[in-house]
Design a protein around this motif. Structure first.
Motif, PDB file in Angstrom:
ATOM      1  N   SER A  11      40.019  36.844 -13.231  1.00  5.94           N
ATOM      2  CA  SER A  11      40.777  37.594 -12.395  1.00  5.94           C
ATOM      3  C   SER A  11      41.391  38.884 -13.146  1.00  5.94           C
ATOM      4  O   SER A  11      41.874  39.857 -12.574  1.00  5.94           O
ATOM      5  N   ALA A  12      41.201  38.877 -14.597  1.00  3.80           N
ATOM      6  CA  ALA A  12      41.843  39.879 -15.466  1.00  3.80           C
ATOM      7  C   ALA A  12      40.820  40.853 -15.170  1.00  3.80           C
ATOM      8  O   ALA A  12      41.388  42.425 -15.041  1.00  3.80           O
ATOM      9  N   TYR A  13      39.608  40.881 -14.934  1.00  2.00           N
ATOM     10  CA  TYR A  13      38.925  42.252 -14.531  1.00  2.00           C
ATOM     11  C   TYR A  13      38.482  42.546 -13.016  1.00  2.00           C
ATOM     12  O   TYR A  13      37.825  43.481 -12.965  1.00  2.00           O
ATOM     13  N   LEU A  14      38.982  41.617 -12.347  1.00  2.00           N
ATOM     14  CA  LEU A  14      38.740  42.051 -10.661  1.00  2.00           C
ATOM     15  C   LEU A  14      39.857  42.688 -10.111  1.00  2.00           C
ATOM     16  O   LEU A  14      41.023  42.383 -10.352  1.00  2.00           O
ATOM     17  N   GLU A  36      41.719  32.818 -15.330  1.00  2.00           N
ATOM     18  CA  GLU A  36      42.809  33.905 -15.757  1.00  2.00           C
ATOM     19  C   GLU A  36      41.836  34.848 -16.238  1.00  2.00           C
ATOM     20  O   GLU A  36      41.948  36.120 -16.033  1.00  2.00           O
ATOM     21  N   TRP A  45      47.566  41.188  -9.024  1.00  2.00           N
ATOM     22  CA  TRP A  45      46.632  41.246 -10.292  1.00  2.00           C
ATOM     23  C   TRP A  45      45.207  41.114  -9.921  1.00  2.00           C
ATOM     24  O   TRP A  45      44.335  41.891 -10.616  1.00  2.00           O
TER      25      TRP A  45
END
Lengths: 240, 397
Positions: free
Chosen positions: B394-397, B391, B364
């Motif tokens: 880390s969604a866009y990383l 959350e 992810w």
């Protein structure tokens, strides 16, 4: 970041030795700054500050001494020392922005990256072992590669000769290429897609298509190249 | 006062006898599990995962570790109730993993030692925004579902007090208002998760829905639910009937009831609904809310009531409010008092590390700098160990 800063600083150093004149007769400043020319650019990269003294070259040591004495400009608010900051993404966000609404532009870009990642990871988990290696899941790599695929190699410029304006093929600067790629991508999503779909959904589709060298933006780039090829005859009209 | 209530639970005997619904009911869970393809045994066990998928066996050694629920079971146990972002994560990773945390272990301990002869104890899970209250509730629901309790799960009480498209006057009581759409969606999901119970529990009185339709005494409760689903006009009254029957029959000992409400502060707050003359509707004028309020009072025994406070969907409450007094108001607090508060806070060092490793394992976190020590420190700083924030970042990383 360090190399151009070094070059600029060296030039500044030379200029400082001579009397600093921000104004010369016959030259009007288009972009000017309220800062005195002696102000230095800020350095945000933490890695450079962590280098021990022995690893620094002579030039870098001179820079450090200069920084201790000379005043430094304030950092603009869109520059961070974050390890995740990316100048291309910042530029793209600024181009997406409308009416100064950076919050919305940034949220769209982050949602786009998330959507790309989700689509690719879903594909990854459902693919077989051999296909998994070919699936790229990193949204940043996809973004950069897609932009690179959309950049035109040659552009057209208008030259007036004998009362008529001709479209003459001419080389493009790097900045101009990057600008055109981003502009085409954004315009394509804004104008030629259904207005009720979310922007991040449209952008993610376009970026994935551009990554695979297909889609309307790649077609527009090829059209530009074909026009340039068609107008080859007028290439000698350009004098620079 | 709270300490004496806690003492009562700890001394209560463990549950064993007299639940004839066990054998038939447990079959559906095991059948659901067998259909799902299990993770192959050869996969190396990482530090942030545990193979223990039964919440009854979760203990302090599993703290900070993720346990996975088979997707078939998720469809049955959680037809509604998991947060939207968690559902997206489940779809992307193709698995559903919950982290075992201290508040959940505390709650499970209390539930394990419930004394079914005593009145139902109310547990209120509270904490700042994004700390994991709903996931703690889901953990407790999974435990109770595995232990064969009848789970009455209201996924978000705020949905019942806002954005209602069809508000009709109730036929049963002229003063109240019905919400057919919300009631029928809830009944549909309730049926999915508790189908086997609905066949066995019988109604104790006759209900007249209209001049020609009625449910006789002694018919299975499933018929009431069917009536609510087919005649959407009567859906809210069907919900009321279901709640009343369950509350009356639970003390008799045939089944154990868990009332799980997410966002219970909605029942005593304000609504955004308006009557025809533009005056505001107060929560007790809604049939669904009125019946749910009766369910949450501790005048029945044979189960437990687990609730969550939520500022996220709440109306007219500031974002910084998270304490029971602030969110429930005087009326709500007095109704729920006495309750056992369970505080959920941000991730500890160990939990953060576990979550970080889980995201890395599931691919992810794709940014190459995210794998470095610098990246990890930056994630810790940016999210402040808040699960929701971590959350989203880390969604866009």
């Amino acid at each position: 970041m360090a190399a151009p800063t070094a070059g600029r600083l060296a030039a500044l150093g030379r200029r400082l030795a001579a009397p600093a004149r921000a104004w010369l007769p016959g030259l009007t400043q288009v972009r000017w700054s309220r800062y005195d020319p002696s102000y230095l650019e800020p350095e945000v990269n933490k890695e450079l500050y962590r280098k021990p003294l022995e690893e620094l070259s002579e030039e870098e040591k001179m820079q450090q001494e200069l920084k201790a004495l000379q005043p430094i400009k304030a950092t603009p608010s869109n520059v961070t020392s974050s390890v995740f900051s990316d100048p291309t993404i910042s530029k793209f966000t600024n181009m997406m922005m409308k009416g100064g609404n950076k919050v919305l532009a940034r949220s769209i870009v982050t949602q786009t990256l998330e959507t790309i990642k989700r689509k690719q990871i879903e594909k990854y988990h459902q693919a077989s072992e051999e296909e998994r290696e070919s699936i790229e899941c990193n949204p940043y790599i996809i973004f950069h590669q897609a932009l690179k695929n959309c950049q035109p190699i040659i552009g057209l410029c208008n030259i007036q000769k004998g009362g008529k304006t001709y479209q003459v093929p001419s080389p493009l600067k790097d900045n101009r290429k990057r600008f055109l790629a981003m502009k085409w991508l954004i315009t394509e999503c804004r104008e030629h897609k259904h207005h009720r779909t979310f922007m991040h959904e449209k952008l993610s589709q376009e970026l994935l298509q551009a990554f695979n060298n297909e889609g309307p933006v790649i077609k527009r780039k090829h059209d530009m190249h074909k026009m340039a090829e068609a107008n080859r005859a007028y290439a000698h009209y350009r004098w620079w | 006062m709270l300490r004496s209530v806690k003492g009562v639970i700890c001394q209560g005997p463990k549950l064993d006898s007299g639940y004839f619904l066990h054998a038939s009911a447990r079959a559906w869970l095991s059948a659901a599990v067998n259909q799902d393809a299990q993770i192959p045994a050869e996969k190396p066990r990482a530090v942030f995962r545990t193979n223990e998928s039964n919440p009854a066996n979760h203990a302090e050694q599993h703290e900070g570790q993720h346990y996975s629920i088979p997707l078939q079971e998720v469809k049955v146990v959680f037809p509604h109730g998991l947060p939207y972002r968690f559902q997206m994560q489940m779809k992307t990773f193709n698995e559903s993993c919950l982290m075992v945390r201290k508040p959940a272990l505390e709650l499970l301990g209390y539930l394990k030692s419930t004394n079914l002869a005593h009145p139902a104890i109310r547990y209120v899970i509270y904490g700042e925004k994004g700390t994991g209250k709903t996931m703690t509730l889901c953990h407790a629901i999974h435990y109770c579902a595995k232990q064969d309790w009848l789970v009455l799960h209201i996924p978000d009480a705020h949905v019942w007090v806002k954005n209602c498209r069809e508000l009709m006057q109730s036929s049963y009581n002229k003063e109240r208002f019905d919400q057919p759409l919300e009631a029928s969606t809830w009944l549909k999901n309730f049926k999915t998760s508790n189908d086997h119970f609905l066949k066995e529990i019988k109604t104790q009185q006759t209900y007249m829905w209209s001049k020609r339709e009625s449910t006789e005494k002694g018919r299975p409760l499933g018929e009431v639910v069917e009536q609510g689903l087919t005649r959407v006009k009567n859906a809210s009254d069907a919900v009321g009937v279901v709640l009343k029957e369950l509350k009356q029959q639970c003390p008799l000992g045939a089944f154990r009831l868990l009332v799980a409400v997410d966002g219970i502060n909605a029942l005593w707050g304000q609504t955004t609904l308006r009557k025809k003359d533009k005056s505001a509707v107060s929560p007790e004028e809604l049939t669904l809310v009125h019946n749910l309020r009766k369910m949450v009072v501790n005048d029945w025994n044979g189960g437990a009531i687990v609730t969550t406070l939520s500022q996220t969907g709440s109306l007219f409450k500031p974002r910084s409010a998270y304490l029971p007094h602030e969110l429930l108001g005087k009326e709500g607090f007095d109704t729920l008092d006495p309750f056992i508060p369970i505080r959920v806070s941000n991730y500890s060092q160990r939990e953060f590390e576990s979550c970080y490793q889980y995201y890395l394992d599931r691919k992810w976190l794709q940014h190459d700098r995210a794998r470095t020590e610098e990246g990890r420190k930056e994630l810790l700083f940016l999210s402040n160990s808040n699960p929701w924030q971590l959350e989203r970042i880390s969604a866009y990383l």
